[in-house]
Design an enzyme around this catalytic site. Structure first.
Site, PDB file in Angstrom:
ATOM      1  N   SER A   1      -9.706   2.031   2.855  1.00 34.27           N
ATOM      2  CA  SER A   1      -8.857   2.786   1.965  1.00 34.27           C
ATOM      3  C   SER A   1      -7.813   1.942   1.230  1.00 34.27           C
ATOM      4  O   SER A   1      -7.146   2.452   0.335  1.00 34.27           O
ATOM      5  CB  SER A   1      -8.127   3.874   2.769  1.00 34.27           C
TER       6      SER A   1
ATOM      7  N   SER B   1      -9.895  -0.308   6.953  1.00 37.91           N
ATOM      8  CA  SER B   1      -9.393  -0.137   5.588  1.00 37.91           C
ATOM      9  C   SER B   1      -8.868  -1.408   4.942  1.00 37.91           C
ATOM     10  O   SER B   1      -8.520  -1.401   3.763  1.00 37.91           O
ATOM     11  CB  SER B   1      -8.280   0.917   5.567  1.00 37.91           C
TER      12      SER B   1
ATOM     13  N   LYS C   1       0.851  -1.182   0.000  1.00 41.90           N
ATOM     14  CA  LYS C   1       0.000   0.000   0.000  1.00 41.90           C
ATOM     15  C   LYS C   1       0.893   1.241   0.000  1.00 41.90           C
ATOM     16  O   LYS C   1       1.952   1.254   0.641  1.00 41.90           O
ATOM     17  CB  LYS C   1      -0.906  -0.014   1.238  1.00 41.90           C
TER      18      LYS C   1
END
Lengths: 465, 470
Positions: free
Chosen positions: A140, A165, A65
């Site tokens: 997210s 997330s 990420k």
């Protein structure tokens, strides 16, 4: 073409005759194709560095990420203010993966600094759901889940969660998302959203994958003071263990306001758990409703201080030097931050201002303690909690656009309570509603990753039958 | 006129590494920004890690200042945007400072310590060219960023600059005795002072470096406020800055409300229990100035006032005294020479004993030369000037300057010469002007390069003048 599982691939990669260059070329080509189709990446690494050490993840493609620092690879946390920023060091979890022979193939898309539930608050690419491109991947860690589902090569994603997330995009894409106990995985190298809530975890196609990657990234790190001094554990060892006689709690509050069909799929899942010998009992967690406001207060208070460092002086976006320091950094932040980031800086600054601090920030800290205690009580009798991960299935982009910020925050209502309490949780697919995957959320007591992983693994096997 | 002064003192704690990273904190000789890392530069993804040694040293300070010590160490983020802050917040302490409710005993009163807490130093700003208000641009040196500090906050218990001076020198001595502080380092102690005069608002003077400047700034500020009040102008709340070049306090900003730093607990740092640490430091607590003063009076039989000067001015001076006392047993004489002449010469050269080339053996030799009457006290007072400045062996100074002792005959010759050359003064004296005699002694001494006993010279002069008369 049948995609090899990670487990199968690791067997192959051990062989001396493994064609690494050919494999790498295929992976990079595939990443580019997937990027065109679904855009899960912010950065694709054209030439992943190959470790001499084959370790436990030989040549396994790992995506990271984009809020996790990778030495020499652009790391933006999804924000324009960090465009072109190349960290001078690797996050500890990345170091661990490299040491075990994994390949860092790219940096995945996310809401700016993790501020979002759909991965639509993006300066860079907005990932599309590979199940239905008109729909979001969730957030997210949307890019991580998107890539995990779309990859036609073996791959596990390093993702990160503050308030759901990892679970949310896993639920929306039908992948497996594991968020470990707060402090189990070092946060060193993670660009902070809310330091007391941030957890690095993983998303994989199946339970084995996340158990494997967790074994690599979990562990004490002296560079992160909040990292827990605990022995290295091989979490794949738990998977085959018997689950008979385990007891799970079904909290009533977690089904309120949830799409009826989703509730139904989760109950189907609970029945499967029963079939493999797990008992269940309904319970009540009355403090649940206070979790969301407390979470957002703490998260935004911390976020607003974390974002202060981005002022165009030492790294990231810089503008023409004009005016005094105040004028300069205000301009940099005006240009560099997206709308949601600005909103959270303002809200977060408000809740810690003198005069409001006691009523908001300090109160929220107290509520967090009460919520932890409430969970602890449940775990004195139960091995895990089972609930829907999200109250909805993956929505369409156009529907997301219509939502007010507070309506978006409400979407986290189920993932936030365990995340606020720092509890490990795993979202696994348990069925479909209108052809869209539904996630079942297993929440464990602190450091009981082994337990929820083995429930998830046994469930997955049974569910696939 | 009722003056009220309160101090906030920022003090560097001497440690090997910085407060939250492993960069060396001994940055004095480093190139700008040489001792920096992602942590003290506030790079994204970096995390602070508390320096336990610094916490222990801060605990020692809290204990030495008689504070009630917190059971846990917790850090907070103090948020404000300023270009010397790498993260635009400073890691400090807020809810639970390390120590509270302490005091420091002065000769005539107790100064209460409100709190003491740990924090990280911001970077150093170099205002290029002009003063803080006019510089065109500013350079930032992050070497200082993250150096451990303690902030010591007093109650507004001071009513004069004299008390402030006494307090600061005592505090400095306490810190030196604890071995946690090096007064020689750049900006090792920085003071913010709050000053108010009855009838006026409180004025804060920020960031004064060095004791002498604190005194000057306060004197200036008291005079300024006093004259405002006297002329009927209202003293309004503001923050001022001590401008060393202008020798004046200069307004930085009006201050209508308390600054709001939006404190939150620093979630990157965990709480640290102090119980174990306190036990550890209790064994490390050295003798502190008050005890040492008592011991000096008791063991060396010197005056309390002398002991105070020796110990409170500079710990190293006290150490020097004790070293000398091992090889020179006339302690009172030793004390007198340390307190008066040695100190005066050090001050004259603007150095501390630790910076000077003064060696104990040579200093003692000087005293012994007086004892053996090789030189007079008066001459010794001259010799010590060069001795302190150069560290040269006093015997050598005597030799080089031709100051070897003079015999009675030499003195008689000089006296005769002086009488011949100063007829007018001789006449004055004979006419009853005693001052003229002193003048003649002075001239003779000068000719003798301060050798020779002035009493002897005087009596010889009187004798000769008498014989002239008869």
């Amino acid at each position: 073409m049948k995609v090899r599982s990670v487990r199968e691939f690791l067997e192959e990669a051990k062989s001396e005759s493994f064609d690494l260059d050919g494999f790498l070329e295929k992976v990079v080509r595939s990443c580019k194709k997937i990027q065109e189709e679904y855009s899960p990446f912010i950065t694709i690494v054209e030439k992943p560095s190959k470790s001499k050490n084959r370790g436990k993840l030989p040549y396994l493609p790992i995506s990271v990420k984009d809020n996790i620092c990778t030495k020499g690879i652009q790391t933006t946390a999804g924000s324009k203010i960090l465009e072109g920023y190349i960290p001078p060091f690797d996050a500890t979890c990345v170091e661990n993966v490299l040491r075990e022979g994994g390949l860092i193939i790219g940096k995945t898309a996310m809401d700016e600094f993790g501020f979002g539930t759909f991965t639509t608050n993006c300066y860079y690419s907005i990932p599309k759901n590979p199940i239905d491109k008109r729909r979001v991947c969730g957030g997210s860690s949307g890019g991580a889940a998107c890539l995990t589902l779309a990859a036609d090569f073996p791959h596990i994603a390093i993702a990160q969660s503050t308030g759901g997330s990892i679970a949310c995009p896993s639920s929306f894409t039908g992948t497996v998302g594991l968020t470990p106990t707060y402090g189990l995985v070092s946060r060193f190298g993670l660009i902070d959203y809310a330091n007391s809530l941030d957890k690095i975890g993983c998303i994989g196609k199946e339970v084995y994958d996340v158990a494997l990657l967790l074994s690599i990234i979990a562990g004490y790190d002296e560079k992160d003071s909040t990292s827990i001094n605990k022995e290295k554990t091989d979490y794949t060892k738990f998977l085959e263990e018997n689950v008979k006689g385990l007891k799970v709690a079904i909290p009533r509050e977690y089904f309120e306001g949830v799409d009826q069909e989703i509730s139904q799929r989760v109950w189907d899942g609970i029945k499967i758990l029963e079939r493999i010998g797990i008992e269940y009992e309904e319970v009540s967690l009355p403090l649940t409703r206070y979790a969301l406001p407390s979470y957002y207060i703490i998260a935004m208070a911390e976020a607003s201080t974390n974002l202060a460092k981005f002022c165009g002086l030492r790294y990231g976006l810089s503008l023409e030097l004009k005016g005094n320091f105040n004028e300069y950094f205000s301009e940099v932040r005006e240009v560099g931050f997206g709308e949601e980031a600005k909103r959270r800086v303002m809200l977060g600054t408000f809740v810690r201002m003198a005069g409001y601090r006691d009523a908001y920030y300090l109160k929220a800290l107290k509520v967090r303690k009460l919520i932890i205690n409430e969970f602890k009580k449940v775990f004195s009798k139960f091995d895990a909690i089972v609930a829907p991960t999200m109250p909805i299935v993956a929505p369409r982009f156009e529907d997301v656009e219509k939502l007010e910020p507070v309506e978006v925050y409400m979407m986290d209502v189920l993932t936030v309570p365990p995340e606020l309490a720092g509890l490990p949780n795993i979202s696994i697919p348990c069925g479909y509603v209108r052809n869209l995957p539904v996630g079942m959320h297993l929440i464990g007591d602190h450091f009981q990753e082994g337990k929820i992983l083995k429930i998830a693994y046994n469930f997955e096997r049974e569910w696939r039958k | 006129m009722n003056v009220k002064i309160g101090l906030e003192i920022h003090c560097r704690i001497e440690t090997k590494s910085k407060m939250f990273c492993s960069c060396p904190s001994d940055v004095e000789k480093a190139r700008p920004n040489e001792f920096t890392c992602p942590i003290c530069l506030g790079f994204p993804g970096s995390k602070p890690k508390a320096n336990i040694e610094a916490i222990k040293k801060a605990l020692m300070i809290a204990k030495a200042l008689n504070c009630k010590i917190s059971e846990v160490v917790l850090f907070s983020r103090k948020s404000y945007f300023y270009c010397d802050l790498a993260k635009n917040y400073q890691i400090s302490q807020f809810e639970m400072p390390l120590g509270r409710n302490g005091y420091v005993e002065l000769s005539n009163k107790k100064i209460r310590i409100k709190e003491i807490h740990i924090e990280e130093d911001p970077a150093k700003l170099v205002h290029v060219g002009k003063s803080i208000n006019e510089a065109e641009y500013v350079l930032i040196d992050y070497n200082r960023s993250g150096i451990p500090l303690v902030e010591i906050v007093t109650e507004p218990d001071f009513s004069s600059t004299k008390e402030v001076r006494e307090f600061l020198s005592k505090l400095s001595s306490i810190l030196e005795h604890l071995g946690v502080y090096d007064p020689m380092k750049e900006a090792s102690m920085r003071v913010d002072a709050n000053v108010s005069i009855e009838g006026g608002e409180r004025i804060e003077i920020k960031n004064i470096t060095g004791f002498a400047n604190v005194e000057k700034a306060l004197s200036y500020e008291i005079a300024r406020q006093y004259s405002l009040i006297k002329t009927g102008v209202k003293v309004e709340r503001e923050t001022r800055h001590w401008d060393e070049k202008m020798k004046a306090t200069v307004s930085l900003r009006k201050k209508e409300v308390e600054e709001d730093y939006g404190y939150i607990f620093d979630p990157d740092l965990v709480k640290i229990e102090t119980t174990g640490l306190i036990k550890e430091i209790e064994n490390r607590m050295p003798e502190l100035p008050d005890e040492r003063i008592k011991r000096f009076v008791r063991d060396y039989g010197i005056l309390e006032e002398q002991a105070k000067v020796i110990i409170l001015v500079d710990k190293k001076l006290a150490d020097f005294f004790e070293e000398c006392a091992k090889i020179y047993k006339d302690y009172r004489k030793l004390a007198r020479w340390v307190v008066v002449d040695l100190l005066k010469c050090l001050n004259w050269n603007n150095i501390r004993i630790g910076q000077s080339k003064v060696e104990k053996e040579k200093f003692v030799k000087l005293l012994e030369m007086i004892d053996r009457k090789v030189i007079t006290e008066r001459l010794a007072k001259e010799i010590i000037k060069e001795f302190v400045a150069t560290g040269k062996d006093p015997e050598k100074i005597v030799e080089e300057k031709g100051l070897q002792p003079v015999g009675k005959e030499d003195i008689e010759n000089v006296v005769e010469l002086v009488l011949k050359e100063n007829q007018k003064a001789v006449e004055d004296y004979m006419n009853g002007n005693e001052v003229a005699l002193n003048f003649l002694v002075g001239v003779a001494l000068k000719k003798l390069k301060t050798r020779g006993d002035p009493k002897l010279i005087k009596s010889l002069l009187i004798e000769k003048i008498k014989s002239l008369n008869s």
